[in-house]
Each structure stands twice: as structure tokens, then as C-alpha cells.
Design a protein around this motif. Sequence first.
Motif, PDB file in Angstrom:
ATOM      1  N   GLU A  58       0.823  -1.209   0.000  1.00 18.90           N
ATOM      2  CA  GLU A  58       0.000   0.000   0.000  1.00 18.90           C
ATOM      3  C   GLU A  58       0.859   1.263   0.000  1.00 18.90           C
ATOM      4  O   GLU A  58       0.485   2.266  -0.593  1.00 18.90           O
ATOM      5  CB  GLU A  58      -0.914   0.020   1.224  1.00 18.90           C
ATOM      6  N   GLU A  61       3.958   1.834  -3.904  1.00 17.52           N
ATOM      7  CA  GLU A  61       3.378   1.371  -5.165  1.00 17.52           C
ATOM      8  C   GLU A  61       4.469   1.223  -6.208  1.00 17.52           C
ATOM      9  O   GLU A  61       5.342   2.070  -6.331  1.00 17.52           O
ATOM     10  CB  GLU A  61       2.323   2.353  -5.655  1.00 17.52           C
ATOM     11  N   ASN A 124       3.031   6.641  -1.287  1.00 15.23           N
ATOM     12  CA  ASN A 124       1.679   7.237  -1.266  1.00 15.23           C
ATOM     13  C   ASN A 124       1.622   8.381  -0.296  1.00 15.23           C
ATOM     14  O   ASN A 124       2.057   8.381   0.747  1.00 15.23           O
ATOM     15  CB  ASN A 124       0.646   6.193  -0.848  1.00 15.23           C
TER      16      ASN A 124
END
Length: 124
Positions: A58, A61, A124
Motif C-alpha cells: 500500500e 506502489e 503514497n
Amino acid sequence: MRRTGYVKKLALILPIALLAACGEEPAPEPVPTETVAPEPVSTLPAPDQALFTEVFAETCEGAEPVNTAVCRRAMGADEVACEFGLGEDTYLRHDATLAANADNTGWMIKDAEAICAQHGAHHN
């Protein structure tokens, strides 16, 4: 002879009357005790290979998937040290630290930008 009958009856009744009188004294009042609030229990999931694999995927990426991981958390520690291998690599060549997220409901990779940059992925 009649007198001895009364003495015997009195001898039997007297201990019973004394026992009944003992049970009538008031019970001591309960002493109030301070209650200590229990320490909050951590609800964070156990830091294992599956959890690290999910958090890494998560967070970073585009990185190779985690193949193997071992995470260790010292008793009561706020952070977890993890060693992991990516892709086909079965060796624990890489390190990362997991820390609790802001609301203490899950784990996140500490210094995620640097970890993801090492593995050619986007944070992220």
C-alpha cells in the motif's frame, strides 16, 4: 427429679440462645476503595509477514512484492523492526521500521519516502 429435667433443658437451650444473639450484631460498613482505571489495551494487529506485506504494498506502489518478512517488536515498544526480501529473493536483505499511525489503529512504514525510494517505488 423434676429439677434436673429443667437444668438439662436449660443447658441445651442456653448455647442456642447465645449463638442466636451473636448473629444479631451489625456487620461492619464496607470501606470505599479507590478504583484504578485499567491501562488502555493496544488494538494494533500483530506485526507479522502478512501485515508487513500489505503495508509495504500500500505504501510503496510499484515496488516488487514482499516475498518474506520477519518483524520483531520489543515488549511495550511503539515501533516494530522488520527485515524483508523482495521478489524472488528469499533472504532478509532489507530493513524497515513500522510505527503506529496517528490514531493508533494500524501500522505505517516509518520514513516511507526513503524506504520506497530504495526500491524504485512511489510513496503514497
